[in-house]
Design a protein around this motif. Structure first.
Motif, PDB file in Angstrom:
ATOM      1  N   LYS A 156       0.868  -1.233  -0.101  1.00 32.39           N
ATOM      2  CA  LYS A 156       0.163  -0.118  -0.011  1.00 32.39           C
ATOM      3  C   LYS A 156       0.851   1.216  -0.062  1.00 32.39           C
ATOM      4  O   LYS A 156       1.662   1.284   0.714  1.00 32.39           O
ATOM      5  CB  LYS A 156      -0.923   0.104   1.395  1.00 32.39           C
ATOM      6  CG  LYS A 156      -1.994  -0.941   1.190  1.00 32.39           C
ATOM      7  CD  LYS A 156      -3.155  -0.592   2.204  1.00 32.39           C
ATOM      8  CE  LYS A 156      -4.328  -1.461   1.819  1.00 32.39           C
ATOM      9  NZ  LYS A 156      -5.501  -0.500   2.260  1.00 32.39           N
ATOM     10  N   LEU A 202       0.446   5.070   0.814  1.00 31.52           N
ATOM     11  CA  LEU A 202      -0.530   6.369   1.304  1.00 31.52           C
ATOM     12  C   LEU A 202      -2.110   5.632   1.546  1.00 31.52           C
ATOM     13  O   LEU A 202      -2.989   6.286   1.536  1.00 31.52           O
ATOM     14  CB  LEU A 202      -0.540   7.371   0.346  1.00 31.52           C
ATOM     15  CG  LEU A 202       1.001   8.193   0.351  1.00 31.52           C
ATOM     16  CD1 LEU A 202       0.635   9.024  -0.869  1.00 31.52           C
ATOM     17  CD2 LEU A 202       1.216   8.925   1.408  1.00 31.52           C
ATOM     18  N   GLY A 203      -1.786   4.386   2.037  1.00 30.47           N
ATOM     19  CA  GLY A 203      -3.248   3.709   2.470  1.00 30.47           C
ATOM     20  C   GLY A 203      -3.781   3.273   1.141  1.00 30.47           C
ATOM     21  O   GLY A 203      -4.972   3.033   1.244  1.00 30.47           O
ATOM     22  N   ILE A 204      -3.227   3.229   0.018  1.00 32.88           N
ATOM     23  CA  ILE A 204      -3.928   3.001  -0.912  1.00 32.88           C
ATOM     24  C   ILE A 204      -3.353   1.487  -1.869  1.00 32.88           C
ATOM     25  O   ILE A 204      -2.078   1.755  -1.931  1.00 32.88           O
ATOM     26  CB  ILE A 204      -3.994   3.982  -2.119  1.00 32.88           C
ATOM     27  CG1 ILE A 204      -4.842   5.232  -1.527  1.00 32.88           C
ATOM     28  CG2 ILE A 204      -4.538   3.715  -3.490  1.00 32.88           C
ATOM     29  CD1 ILE A 204      -4.902   6.460  -2.552  1.00 32.88           C
ATOM     30  N   GLU A 247      -7.654  -1.450  -6.056  1.00 33.63           N
ATOM     31  CA  GLU A 247      -8.864  -0.762  -5.224  1.00 33.63           C
ATOM     32  C   GLU A 247      -9.666  -0.116  -5.923  1.00 33.63           C
ATOM     33  O   GLU A 247      -9.071   0.941  -6.953  1.00 33.63           O
ATOM     34  CB  GLU A 247      -8.369  -0.380  -4.131  1.00 33.63           C
ATOM     35  CG  GLU A 247      -7.695  -1.073  -3.056  1.00 33.63           C
ATOM     36  CD  GLU A 247      -7.139  -0.495  -1.692  1.00 33.63           C
ATOM     37  OE1 GLU A 247      -7.301  -1.186  -0.557  1.00 33.63           O
ATOM     38  OE2 GLU A 247      -6.791   0.656  -1.882  1.00 33.63           O
ATOM     39  N   TRP A 275     -11.427   3.672  -5.885  1.00 33.91           N
ATOM     40  CA  TRP A 275     -11.463   5.000  -4.981  1.00 33.91           C
ATOM     41  C   TRP A 275     -12.318   5.974  -5.607  1.00 33.91           C
ATOM     42  O   TRP A 275     -12.396   5.932  -6.905  1.00 33.91           O
ATOM     43  CB  TRP A 275     -10.016   5.438  -4.744  1.00 33.91           C
ATOM     44  CG  TRP A 275      -9.216   4.565  -3.688  1.00 33.91           C
ATOM     45  CD1 TRP A 275      -8.706   3.550  -3.893  1.00 33.91           C
ATOM     46  CD2 TRP A 275      -8.854   5.194  -2.499  1.00 33.91           C
ATOM     47  NE1 TRP A 275      -8.368   3.132  -2.462  1.00 33.91           N
ATOM     48  CE2 TRP A 275      -8.193   4.159  -1.860  1.00 33.91           C
ATOM     49  CE3 TRP A 275      -9.144   6.492  -1.758  1.00 33.91           C
ATOM     50  CZ2 TRP A 275      -7.870   4.447  -0.509  1.00 33.91           C
ATOM     51  CZ3 TRP A 275      -8.829   6.536  -0.508  1.00 33.91           C
ATOM     52  CH2 TRP A 275      -8.151   5.604   0.209  1.00 33.91           C
ATOM     53  N   PRO A 332       5.809   4.121  -1.164  1.00 34.74           N
ATOM     54  CA  PRO A 332       5.434   4.980   0.022  1.00 34.74           C
ATOM     55  C   PRO A 332       5.899   6.404  -0.233  1.00 34.74           C
ATOM     56  O   PRO A 332       7.068   6.796  -0.724  1.00 34.74           O
ATOM     57  CB  PRO A 332       5.698   4.316   1.033  1.00 34.74           C
ATOM     58  CG  PRO A 332       5.756   2.981   0.660  1.00 34.74           C
ATOM     59  CD  PRO A 332       6.154   2.837  -0.769  1.00 34.74           C
ATOM     60  N   ARG A 357      -2.606  12.102  -4.363  1.00 33.47           N
ATOM     61  CA  ARG A 357      -3.328  11.474  -3.414  1.00 33.47           C
ATOM     62  C   ARG A 357      -4.721  12.279  -2.811  1.00 33.47           C
ATOM     63  O   ARG A 357      -5.648  11.885  -2.521  1.00 33.47           O
ATOM     64  CB  ARG A 357      -2.329  10.975  -2.133  1.00 33.47           C
ATOM     65  CG  ARG A 357      -3.102  10.476  -1.061  1.00 33.47           C
ATOM     66  CD  ARG A 357      -3.891   9.093  -1.203  1.00 33.47           C
ATOM     67  NE  ARG A 357      -4.524   8.890  -0.002  1.00 33.47           N
ATOM     68  CZ  ARG A 357      -5.859   8.865   0.349  1.00 33.47           C
ATOM     69  NH1 ARG A 357      -6.484   9.432  -0.626  1.00 33.47           N
ATOM     70  NH2 ARG A 357      -6.059   8.412   1.631  1.00 33.47           N
ATOM     71  N   CYS A 390     -11.651   9.223  -0.546  1.00 34.35           N
ATOM     72  CA  CYS A 390     -12.127   7.767   0.006  1.00 34.35           C
ATOM     73  C   CYS A 390     -12.264   6.656  -0.751  1.00 34.35           C
ATOM     74  O   CYS A 390     -12.197   6.946  -1.930  1.00 34.35           O
ATOM     75  CB  CYS A 390     -13.463   8.176   0.833  1.00 34.35           C
ATOM     76  SG  CYS A 390     -14.722   8.639  -0.552  1.00 34.35           S
TER      77      CYS A 390
END
Length: 182
Positions: free
Chosen positions: A3, A5-7, A11, A13, A35, A55, A60
């Motif tokens: 991942k 930055l949390g992505i 996925e 988004w 990262p 980002r 979300c």
């Protein structure tokens, strides 16, 4: 799956489009980057367009957008972009209501006045705009009186307000005749 930055790659988004305060569009994460890099390769699911984005434009996960809209209602509006079902050409557009900012401000004023009326909350102070409207003069005229020291406002943070007793004192001390420009 790594991942950034949390992505994570693969996925879906929500993407803030370039339209000012426009609706969110679904994107698929193609390359989440290492990262600490803010650039992420995405593909819009409604148009198929592929591009790098920051980002900050991905607020979300797509399935969490309703919760995000609740805290950011100014972005809900226009037409939300949804991926096309396999049997259709082009994106499916779901109409959503959007109020112009002037209407939102008007609604806030009505709600505020209704609450004041129903709860019998006395006004303790007026803004310069409210005092100007009540007196039938321009805001600029009152700001001149503030600069000249004739009217003494108070401040709540950076917002200038005039206490009711100061407003009444100021009005009572105005001359009875036209003295010309300030």
């Amino acid at each position: 799956m790594p991942k950034a930055l949390g992505i994570a790659n693969g996925e879906q988004w929500a993407y803030k489009t370039r339209v000012a305060r426009g609706p969110l569009a679904p994107v698929l994460i193609l390359n989440a980057s290492p990262p600490y890099e803010s650039s992420i390769m995405v593909r819009r699911l409604d148009t198929g367009e592929q591009f790098w984005t920051h980002r900050a434009r991905l607020p979300c996960l797509w399935e969490e957008r309703e919760a995000w809209y609740e805290t950011h209602p100014q972005f809900r509006g226009g037409t939300e972009f949804l991926p096309s079902p396999p049997d259709q050409d082009g994106p499916t557009r779901v109409p959503m209501t959007r109020l112009p900012i002037t209407d939102i401000e008007r609604i806030r004023k009505v709600v505020r006045s209704e609450l004041e009326e129903r709860l019998n909350i006395p006004r303790l102070a007026l803004t310069i705009a409210e005092l100007a409207a009540a007196m039938g003069v321009s805001d600029d005229q009152l700001y001149k009186h503030v600069r000249n020291g004739d009217l003494t406002p108070r401040y709540s943070g950076t917002r200038m307000v005039v206490p009711m007793d100061e407003a009444i004192r100021f009005i009572n001390e105005l001359p009875d005749e036209d003295l010309g420009p300030l």
